[in-house]
Scaffold this active site. Structure first.
Site, mmCIF file in Angstrom:
data_model
loop_
_atom_site.group_PDB
_atom_site.id
_atom_site.type_symbol
_atom_site.label_atom_id
_atom_site.label_comp_id
_atom_site.label_asym_id
_atom_site.label_seq_id
_atom_site.Cartn_x
_atom_site.Cartn_y
_atom_site.Cartn_z
ATOM 1 N N GLY A 1 13.146 43.946 52.793
ATOM 2 C CA GLY A 1 14.157 42.890 52.907
ATOM 3 C C GLY A 1 15.504 43.523 52.586
ATOM 4 O O GLY A 1 15.788 43.839 51.422
ATOM 5 N N ALA A 2 16.303 43.778 53.611
ATOM 6 C CA ALA A 2 17.617 44.412 53.408
ATOM 7 C C ALA A 2 18.721 43.368 53.496
ATOM 8 O O ALA A 2 19.809 43.629 53.996
ATOM 9 C CB ALA A 2 17.824 45.520 54.434
ATOM 10 N N GLY A 3 18.425 42.172 53.047
ATOM 11 C CA GLY A 3 19.422 41.097 53.021
ATOM 12 C C GLY A 3 20.292 41.220 51.777
ATOM 13 O O GLY A 3 20.475 42.318 51.248
ATOM 14 N N VAL B 1 19.905 40.190 48.550
ATOM 15 C CA VAL B 1 19.283 40.656 47.302
ATOM 16 C C VAL B 1 18.813 42.104 47.458
ATOM 17 O O VAL B 1 19.061 42.949 46.585
ATOM 18 C CB VAL B 1 18.097 39.752 46.884
ATOM 19 N N ARG C 1 17.269 30.049 49.656
ATOM 20 C CA ARG C 1 17.420 28.587 49.593
ATOM 21 C C ARG C 1 18.676 28.105 50.272
ATOM 22 O O ARG C 1 19.706 28.750 50.226
ATOM 23 C CB ARG C 1 17.501 28.161 48.127
ATOM 24 N N ASN D 1 7.892 31.630 53.161
ATOM 25 C CA ASN D 1 7.889 32.928 52.493
ATOM 26 C C ASN D 1 6.478 33.449 52.254
ATOM 27 O O ASN D 1 6.267 34.665 52.180
ATOM 28 C CB ASN D 1 8.711 32.869 51.204
ATOM 29 N N ARG E 1 21.393 34.620 32.679
ATOM 30 C CA ARG E 1 22.242 33.432 32.879
ATOM 31 C C ARG E 1 22.475 32.719 31.544
ATOM 32 O O ARG E 1 23.607 32.338 31.209
ATOM 33 C CB ARG E 1 21.586 32.489 33.891
ATOM 34 N N HIS F 1 9.763 30.245 37.302
ATOM 35 C CA HIS F 1 11.167 30.353 37.713
ATOM 36 C C HIS F 1 11.496 29.103 38.523
ATOM 37 O O HIS F 1 11.261 29.039 39.705
ATOM 38 C CB HIS F 1 11.317 31.606 38.576
HETATM 39 N N1 APR Z 1 9.576 41.695 56.937
HETATM 40 C C1 APR Z 1 10.697 42.329 56.487
HETATM 41 N N2 APR Z 1 11.857 41.696 56.235
HETATM 42 C C2 APR Z 1 11.892 40.371 56.456
HETATM 43 C C3 APR Z 1 10.776 39.651 56.928
HETATM 44 C C4 APR Z 1 9.573 40.373 57.171
HETATM 45 N N3 APR Z 1 8.478 39.763 57.607
HETATM 46 N N4 APR Z 1 11.140 38.360 57.066
HETATM 47 C C5 APR Z 1 12.417 38.256 56.684
HETATM 48 N N5 APR Z 1 12.887 39.483 56.326
HETATM 49 C C6 APR Z 1 14.235 39.852 55.894
HETATM 50 C C7 APR Z 1 15.340 39.161 56.696
HETATM 51 O O1 APR Z 1 15.517 39.788 57.955
HETATM 52 C C8 APR Z 1 16.530 39.322 55.764
HETATM 53 O O2 APR Z 1 17.299 40.483 56.049
HETATM 54 O O3 APR Z 1 14.474 39.448 54.563
HETATM 55 C C9 APR Z 1 15.894 39.458 54.369
HETATM 56 C C10 APR Z 1 16.275 38.339 53.433
HETATM 57 O O4 APR Z 1 17.626 38.470 53.168
HETATM 58 P P1 APR Z 1 18.598 37.216 52.969
HETATM 59 O O5 APR Z 1 18.370 36.247 54.051
HETATM 60 O O6 APR Z 1 19.967 37.756 52.727
HETATM 61 O O7 APR Z 1 18.036 36.543 51.623
HETATM 62 P P2 APR Z 1 18.316 37.000 50.109
HETATM 63 O O8 APR Z 1 19.459 36.256 49.566
HETATM 64 O O9 APR Z 1 18.316 38.475 50.040
HETATM 65 O O10 APR Z 1 17.007 36.419 49.398
HETATM 66 C C11 APR Z 1 15.732 36.966 49.648
HETATM 67 O O11 APR Z 1 14.944 36.652 47.417
HETATM 68 O O12 APR Z 1 15.975 35.596 45.634
HETATM 69 C C12 APR Z 1 15.047 35.465 46.659
HETATM 70 O O13 APR Z 1 15.113 33.111 47.193
HETATM 71 C C13 APR Z 1 15.447 34.394 47.640
HETATM 72 O O14 APR Z 1 13.335 34.345 48.785
HETATM 73 C C14 APR Z 1 14.667 34.800 48.851
HETATM 74 C C15 APR Z 1 14.693 36.328 48.773
#
Ligand code: APR
Length: 308
Positions: free
Chosen positions: A9-11, A13, A82, A95, A151, A175
């Site tokens: 997950g390179a989003g 977080v 969320r 998820n 927090r 959590h």
């Molecule tokens: N495989 C790999 N990556 C995935 C998959 C998958 N099957 N499905 C989704 N992703 C990637 C998305 O492409 C996206 O880049 O996960 C990333 C999630 O990033 P964001 O949408 O920016 O979410 P983020 O704020 O990082 O939160 C991720 O952490 O804190 C928790 O509640 C939050 O469940 C959420 C997670």
């Protein structure tokens, strides 16, 4: 040899966790995502900051789990965040499907890794990763308590106008809205906060802590918190890679501790090179115990829905 941490997950977080890990020079980092180009672009960008930051490590982005092979730690942040008005629990089914996709591939590439789950709803996703991976409980942890207690520490430090370094805080339970901030075990330079903050005001700070994630979602409107969640994740990574034997609240699979059996719940854990090295059991008052059991029951409801 350098340690290796992969982040799925390179989003927000995941990429920010990579940033903290690299800035502390903890390990080589691999970012993986299903979105094409995102992990590659972010990893290359972060890598190019290393000469400025004077950090010698490698950062790689990929859509392929081969790049994660033989990681020491795999952090799982894949999932949807969320949206306003959405509870962490609404994320459950989406998820969970993502967890089913990710965990098998992670385990095949890194059979000896320690997993840190960050995706929400946290405790249920940690339990899903534990069941899917087949790893022992020492090697599957959930990140929540470090964030929740940070927090709480922030609000206590602001309230009393003292250094955040003076404030320790303890948060137990799942959590979510039922988390259990333990005021009795939260201190400022060793002084319990119950002696420093009036009960009514303390109640407000506890409520703000329990709703800490939602408060940020409300501001952002799209997306949820990521600086503090990823910083908390990096602290767990550091404790494990440096074998610090550091005690911090994490989601761990309980097997009778605190009277809870077969469930991921946030408790004080000692983290070291083997991952979870000890669950610390502290005495709770009847009221605290009731709150913890209530919190565990809400986690149980979720794991029952997805059957893990
Ligand atoms: N495989 C790999 N990556 C995935 C998959 C998958 N099957 N499905 C989704 N992703 C990637 C998305 O492409 C996206 O880049 O996960 C990333 C999630 O990033 P964001 O949408 O920016 O979410 P983020 O704020 O990082 O939160 C991720 O952490 O804190 C928790 O509640 C939050 O469940 C959420 C997670």
């Amino acid at each position: 040899m350098r340690k290796k941490v992969s982040i799925i997950g390179a989003g927000n977080v995941g990429a920010t966790a990579a940033h903290w890990i690299a800035s502390k020079e903890l390990a080589d980092v691999v970012l993986v995502d299903i979105a094409e180009g995102i992990p590659q672009g972010k990893a290359l960008d972060l890598l190019q900051a290393m000469p400025i930051e004077k950090r010698d490590l490698h950062v790689l982005g990929s859509n392929d789990y081969d790049a994660t092979a033989n990681s020491d730690i795999v952090v799982i942040t894949a999932g949807i965040p969320r949206k306003p008005g959405m509870s962490r629990d609404d994320l459950l089914n989406t998820n969970y499907k993502i967890m089913q996709d990710v965990v098998g591939k992670v385990v095949a590439a890194s059979p000896d890794a320690i997993l840190i789950v960050v995706s929400n709803p946290l405790d249920a996703m940690a339990q899903a990763a534990y069941k899917i991976s087949g790893f022992n409980r020492e090697r599957v942890l959930g990140m929540a308590g470090v964030l929740d207690s940070a927090r709480f520490r922030t609000f206590i430090a602001e309230e009393l106008n003292v250094s955040v370094e003076n404030v320790t805080a303890f948060v137990l339970g799942g959590h979510g809205d039922t988390m259990v901030p333990l005021a009795r075990y939260s201190t400022v330079a060793g002084i319990p906060i119950t002696e420093l903050i009036a009960p009514d005001r303390l109640k407000q700070l506890i409520e703000r802590t329990a709703n800490g994630g939602a408060e940020i979602v409300k501001h952002l409107k799209t997306g949820s918190a990521y600086y503090a969640p990823s910083s908390a994740t990096a602290e767990m990574v550091e404790a494990i890679l440096k074998d610090k034997k550091k005690i911090m609240p994490c989601a761990a699979f309980l097997q009778g501790e605190y009277g809870i059996d077969g469930l991921y719940v946030g408790v004080p854990c000692k983290l070291g090179e083997r991952g979870l090295e000890q669950i610390i059991q502290i005495k709770l008052t009847d009221e605290e115990n009731a709150a913890l059991q209530k919190s565990a029951a809400s986690v149980k409801e979720l794991v029952n829905v997805i059957g893990v």
